[in-house]
Design an enzyme around this catalytic site. Structure first.
Site, PDB file in Angstrom:
ATOM      1  N   CYS A 108      51.517  48.766  50.044  1.00 10.39           N
ATOM      2  CA  CYS A 108      51.781  47.368  50.410  1.00 10.39           C
ATOM      3  C   CYS A 108      53.135  47.176  51.091  1.00 10.39           C
ATOM      4  O   CYS A 108      53.394  46.126  51.677  1.00 10.39           O
ATOM      5  CB  CYS A 108      51.708  46.486  49.183  1.00 10.39           C
ATOM      6  N   HIS A 242      55.992  40.064  49.625  1.00 11.99           N
ATOM      7  CA  HIS A 242      54.615  40.566  49.501  1.00 11.99           C
ATOM      8  C   HIS A 242      53.805  39.583  48.656  1.00 11.99           C
ATOM      9  O   HIS A 242      54.256  39.117  47.606  1.00 11.99           O
ATOM     10  CB  HIS A 242      54.639  41.952  48.847  1.00 11.99           C
ATOM     11  N   ASN A 272      45.687  39.416  47.535  1.00 12.41           N
ATOM     12  CA  ASN A 272      46.623  40.470  47.947  1.00 12.41           C
ATOM     13  C   ASN A 272      45.975  41.303  49.056  1.00 12.41           C
ATOM     14  O   ASN A 272      45.009  42.025  48.801  1.00 12.41           O
ATOM     15  CB  ASN A 272      46.929  41.329  46.710  1.00 12.41           C
TER      16      ASN A 272
HETATM   17  N1  ACO Z   1      39.370  37.274  33.860  1.00 10.78           N
HETATM   18  C1  ACO Z   1      39.450  37.093  32.536  1.00 10.78           C
HETATM   19  N2  ACO Z   1      40.094  37.944  31.725  1.00 10.78           N
HETATM   20  C2  ACO Z   1      40.680  39.003  32.269  1.00 10.78           C
HETATM   21  C3  ACO Z   1      40.632  39.257  33.652  1.00 10.78           C
HETATM   22  C4  ACO Z   1      39.938  38.337  34.464  1.00 10.78           C
HETATM   23  N3  ACO Z   1      39.840  38.471  35.782  1.00 10.78           N
HETATM   24  N4  ACO Z   1      41.323  40.388  33.914  1.00 10.78           N
HETATM   25  C5  ACO Z   1      41.782  40.853  32.736  1.00 10.78           C
HETATM   26  N5  ACO Z   1      41.393  40.010  31.743  1.00 10.78           N
HETATM   27  C6  ACO Z   1      41.659  40.123  30.318  1.00 10.78           C
HETATM   28  C7  ACO Z   1      41.932  41.530  29.876  1.00 10.78           C
HETATM   29  O1  ACO Z   1      40.708  42.221  29.654  1.00 10.78           O
HETATM   30  C8  ACO Z   1      42.702  41.306  28.595  1.00 10.78           C
HETATM   31  O2  ACO Z   1      41.782  41.002  27.574  1.00 10.78           O
HETATM   32  P1  ACO Z   1      42.031  41.555  26.092  1.00 10.78           P
HETATM   33  O3  ACO Z   1      43.320  40.952  25.646  1.00 10.78           O
HETATM   34  O4  ACO Z   1      40.826  41.058  25.362  1.00 10.78           O
HETATM   35  O5  ACO Z   1      42.106  43.047  26.226  1.00 10.78           O
HETATM   36  C9  ACO Z   1      43.497  40.032  28.887  1.00 10.78           C
HETATM   37  O6  ACO Z   1      42.848  39.407  30.007  1.00 10.78           O
HETATM   38  C10 ACO Z   1      44.940  40.283  29.235  1.00 10.78           C
HETATM   39  O7  ACO Z   1      44.984  41.335  30.196  1.00 10.78           O
HETATM   40  P2  ACO Z   1      46.333  41.796  30.813  1.00 10.78           P
HETATM   41  O8  ACO Z   1      46.050  42.844  31.816  1.00 10.78           O
HETATM   42  O9  ACO Z   1      47.294  42.117  29.726  1.00 10.78           O
HETATM   43  O10 ACO Z   1      46.810  40.437  31.530  1.00 10.78           O
HETATM   44  P3  ACO Z   1      48.154  40.136  32.255  1.00 10.78           P
HETATM   45  O11 ACO Z   1      48.715  38.872  31.715  1.00 10.78           O
HETATM   46  O12 ACO Z   1      49.054  41.325  32.362  1.00 10.78           O
HETATM   47  O13 ACO Z   1      47.646  39.793  33.744  1.00 10.78           O
HETATM   48  C11 ACO Z   1      47.554  40.817  35.895  1.00 10.78           C
HETATM   49  C12 ACO Z   1      46.990  40.787  34.478  1.00 10.78           C
HETATM   50  C13 ACO Z   1      47.246  39.502  36.572  1.00 10.78           C
HETATM   51  C14 ACO Z   1      46.867  41.952  36.653  1.00 10.78           C
HETATM   52  C15 ACO Z   1      49.093  41.047  35.829  1.00 10.78           C
HETATM   53  O14 ACO Z   1      49.392  42.137  34.998  1.00 10.78           O
HETATM   54  C16 ACO Z   1      49.674  41.276  37.169  1.00 10.78           C
HETATM   55  O15 ACO Z   1      49.747  40.369  37.970  1.00 10.78           O
HETATM   56  N6  ACO Z   1      50.156  42.507  37.484  1.00 10.78           N
HETATM   57  C17 ACO Z   1      50.625  42.846  38.792  1.00 10.78           C
HETATM   58  C18 ACO Z   1      49.441  43.186  39.615  1.00 10.78           C
HETATM   59  C19 ACO Z   1      49.746  43.302  41.067  1.00 10.78           C
HETATM   60  O16 ACO Z   1      50.406  42.483  41.634  1.00 10.78           O
HETATM   61  N7  ACO Z   1      49.212  44.366  41.658  1.00 10.78           N
HETATM   62  C20 ACO Z   1      49.317  44.642  43.008  1.00 10.78           C
HETATM   63  C21 ACO Z   1      50.707  45.045  43.361  1.00 10.78           C
HETATM   64  S1  ACO Z   1      50.859  46.487  44.247  1.00 10.78           S
HETATM   65  C22 ACO Z   1      49.906  46.291  45.501  1.00 10.78           C
HETATM   66  O17 ACO Z   1      49.963  45.248  46.110  1.00 10.78           O
HETATM   67  C23 ACO Z   1      48.930  47.351  45.823  1.00 10.78           C
END
Ligand code: ACO
Length: 318
Positions: A108, A242, A272
């Site tokens: 990215c 980004h 993204n």
């Molecule tokens: N809908 C509903 N529930 C979901 C979803 C969804 N789409 N996705 C995950 N969950 C659930 C999980 O299963 C988990 O459930 P559990 O507690 O029963 O196990 C719960 O939600 C919490 O999951 P987490 O992964 O801990 O949630 P978090 O608050 O960390 O949010 C997220 C996840 C949005 C991915 C966050 O971690 C994030 O934004 N990370 C950065 C991701 C990113 O930007 N990546 C790209 C950057 S690099 C690039 O661009 C290639």
């Protein structure tokens, strides 16, 4: 270098959170609260190369140049349907350019890595006008059964034409080999000699770790660049970051202590789109008449690797 033209293109198929609710155990509320994303445009009938060509032609037109004026093309791309030839070769032919081209993969952060390469080529007078095209289809890297990843991404292209100038004030690139937090392993053809076990998996992401690295590294890069250029955070007209996640964007803004209007975003509409996100947002600002000659801009991006890139530029167009 200076930027003299921008362009962008997005697929026509806009997938809303409500559409995802129909086949995934997810909700508009969860996705909006955790990511800020309301919809993303994903490739359906079109090809990535066609979007890349639209973005490239727009950037050329915006720069007042034709393909014949371009001396080098850098394409930032993680995945497309061809492993070879490089996407930049396909783009070159379709826009009618004849210059050498190369693809890079800095995930990215690719747009800023491409800017850095372009700056070097311009400085050693190997080129006068360079076309940078970032074209990405991360929707083809994720499993659409995995709610943790597929809701985050969209596809698209962003482009910029750069030429000789003094408007790139400072630039910083980093790579830290943190390969386990974000990866996608593609299948290769079998051979009679491969006996080891091979795993081919759709995109794997440790979301929380990526979040932490993204915020920490982007803030570090931006602070270093402001220091280096002697600028105050408020001297910057826009922080073009980004577009991975609204919460990441807001965290960076809070750490920097800058007002909301200085940090534009469109992640809510496109998700993204990897390295294409930054030039596509820049193009939106440019075409929306938001940029004035002399404005100071910060670009900052992070991605798989882990890679980061950031720079300070002065806007050169009237
Ligand atoms: N809908 C509903 N529930 C979901 C979803 C969804 N789409 N996705 C995950 N969950 C659930 C999980 O299963 C988990 O459930 P559990 O507690 O029963 O196990 C719960 O939600 C919490 O999951 P987490 O992964 O801990 O949630 P978090 O608050 O960390 O949010 C997220 C996840 C949005 C991915 C966050 O971690 C994030 O934004 N990370 C950065 C991701 C990113 O930007 N990546 C790209 C950057 S690099 C690039 O661009 C290639």
């Amino acid at each position: 270098m200076k930027i003299i033209g921008t362009g962008s293109a997005h697929p026509t198929c806009a997938v809303t959170n409500q559409m995802l609710e129909q086949f995934l155990d997810t909700s508009d509320e969860w996705i909006t609260e955790r990511t800020g994303i309301k919809e993303r445009c994903v490739i359906s009938s079109e090809k990535l190369e066609d979007m890349a060509v639209i973005a490239a032609n727009q950037a050329l037109e915006n720069a007042g140049l034709t393909a014949a004026d371009i001396d080098f093309i850098i394409c930032s791309n993680v995945v497309n349907e061809y492993v070879t030839p490089a996407l930049s070769c396909i783009i070159q032919g379709k826009i009618g350019a004849t210059c050498p081209t190369v693809d890079i993969n800095a995930a990215c952060a690719g747009f800023i890595f491409a800017m850095d390469m372009a700056e070097d080529k311009l400085k050693c007078k190997k080129a006068k006008n360079i076309l940078i095209v970032c074209a990405e289809e991360p929707s083809r890297m994720v499993s659409w059964q995995n709610r943790s990843t597929c809701v985050l991404f969209g596809d698209g292209a962003g482009a910029a034409v750069v030429t000789e100038g003094d408007e790139l004030k400072a630039i910083r690139l980093t790579t830290s080999s943190l390969t386990e937090v974000l990866y996608y392993q593609r299948s290769l053809e079998p051979t009679p000699y491969i006996s080891k076990e091979e795993n081919f998996e759709p995109l794997v992401m440790k979301g929380r770790e990526v979040f932490k690295h993204a915020v920490t590294n982007s803030c570090r890069d931006i602070r270093k660049l402001l220091n280096e250029t002697g600028l105050d955070a408020n001297d910057i007209k826009y922080y073009v970051l980004h577009q991975a996640n609204r919460r990441i964007i807001d965290s960076i803004r809070n750490f920097l202590g800058v007002d909301e209007e200085k940090v534009p975003h469109n992640v809510e509409r496109y998700g993204n789109i990897s390295s294409a996100a930054l030039p596509a947002l820049l193009d939106e600002l440019n075409r929306g008449g938001k940029l004035k000659k002399g404005d100071k801009l910060v670009f900052s991006a992070f991605g798989a690797g882990f890679t980061t890139g950031a720079c300070v530029i002065e806007w050169a167009k009237e």
